[in-house]
Enzyme design. Structure first.
Site, short mmCIF file in Angstrom:
data_model
loop_
_atom_site.label_atom_id
_atom_site.label_comp_id
_atom_site.label_asym_id
_atom_site.label_seq_id
_atom_site.Cartn_x
_atom_site.Cartn_y
_atom_site.Cartn_z
N GLY A 103 37.38 -0.42 -8.18
CA GLY A 103 36.02 -0.08 -7.78
C GLY A 103 35.35 -1.19 -6.99
O GLY A 103 35.90 -2.29 -6.84
N CYS A 104 34.16 -0.90 -6.45
CA CYS A 104 33.42 -1.90 -5.67
C CYS A 104 32.32 -2.58 -6.48
O CYS A 104 31.64 -3.46 -5.99
CB CYS A 104 32.79 -1.26 -4.45
SG CYS A 104 33.99 -0.79 -3.21
N ILE A 105 32.08 -2.10 -7.70
CA ILE A 105 30.93 -2.61 -8.45
C ILE A 105 31.39 -3.50 -9.61
O ILE A 105 32.19 -3.11 -10.42
CB ILE A 105 30.08 -1.45 -9.04
CG1 ILE A 105 29.69 -0.47 -7.94
CG2 ILE A 105 28.85 -1.99 -9.76
CD1 ILE A 105 28.84 -1.06 -6.82
#
Lengths: 105, 162
Positions: A103-105
């Protein structure tokens, strides 16, 4: 991919050092992995995070986001950055023996 | 060109729409997670993202936004976008999708960035223009900076304008 030895066990890791088979993992291997990325000792808080990550990985096939980690592992953002400096989600995943977070978070 | 890893980024957020605010927050948080030092600088309408009240009410523009689509992918006619409540509706739909990806509301996102060691600043010129004071801002804003100080603090950083 390469073979590394931690606590007398041969472990296969990918080019970035993430374990290929998370079932090979144990706490001694975790200590070895941590040393590789400059974390000399693992305390109870570290293991709280690592065990949460492994539980998530087992259930969902991927490591948790940093948001999930700070909301559900019992360790807040500040502490996470303190325990795993410069990259909590990625470093914790590496030490927990699971694959790199997607993920990017 | 050398391939030196990026050590520090300075991210300017100049827009106050949902699609104006989130890219900067995602880039900032993502940088911290890679061990990169981060400073965030909020200016012009971007100040909304760190202003008490508006920061909990960031919306996507349904008018003048040619990329706006309805569920199913059909482009949204601007006339529909003008219907009162449409922007709020579209924004809440987007926030729901973002929540599924673990993208937090603005306040929680700022807190993650700040707790991760990121610095959060407001632009003095924009503050004066909108007649805002420190007390109007989110409580963890580190400081209000002039453009000059912004550049001083950005020493050695890559500057990203959003």
């Amino acid at each position: 991919m390469s073979e590394k030895q931690f606590a007398g066990v041969n472990v296969t890791v990918d080019d970035e050092g993430f374990m290929i088979d998370y079932t090979q993992w144990n706490e001694d291997i975790a200590r070895g992995l941590a040393k590789e990325i400059g974390i000399e000792e693992l305390n109870d808080k570290h293991f709280m995070v690592l065990n949460f990550m492994r539980k998530e990985f087992k259930e969902k096939g991927t490591g948790p986001s940093l948001r999930k980690l700070k909301n559900e592992s019992g360790v807040n953002t500040k502490e996470l950055y303190g325990l795993f400096p410069k990259g909590p989600a990625k470093k914790a995943a590496l030490i927990a023996g699971i694959t790199k977070p997607v993920g990017c978070i | 060109m050398s391939n030196e890893p990026i050590k520090r980024v300075s991210i300017i957020v100049s827009k106050g729409s949902l699609d104006g605010v989130y890219p900067g927050l995602i880039m900032g948080n993502g940088a911290l997670m890679e061990g990169i030092e981060v400073m965030m600088f909020f200016t012009f309408f971007g100040l909304d993202a760190i202003t008490k009240g508006p920061m909990d009410n960031i919306k996507v523009a349904t008018v003048g936004n040619p990329a706006m689509r309805m569920p199913g992918g059909i482009p949204m006619p601007s006339m529909l976008g003008m219907i009162p409540g449409m922007s709020a509706f579209a924004s809440s739909m987007m926030m729901k999708e973002m929540d599924k990806l673990d993208i937090p509301p603005v306040g929680e996102f700022l807190e993650m960035i700040h707790d991760g060691g990121g610095e959060v600043y407001a632009c003095k010129a924009a503050m004066d223009m909108f007649h805002l004071e420190k007390k109007d801002l989110w409580e963890d804003v580190d400081d209000i900076l002039t453009v000059g100080t912004f550049y001083e603090k950005s020493a050695g950083a890559q500057i990203i304008f959003t």
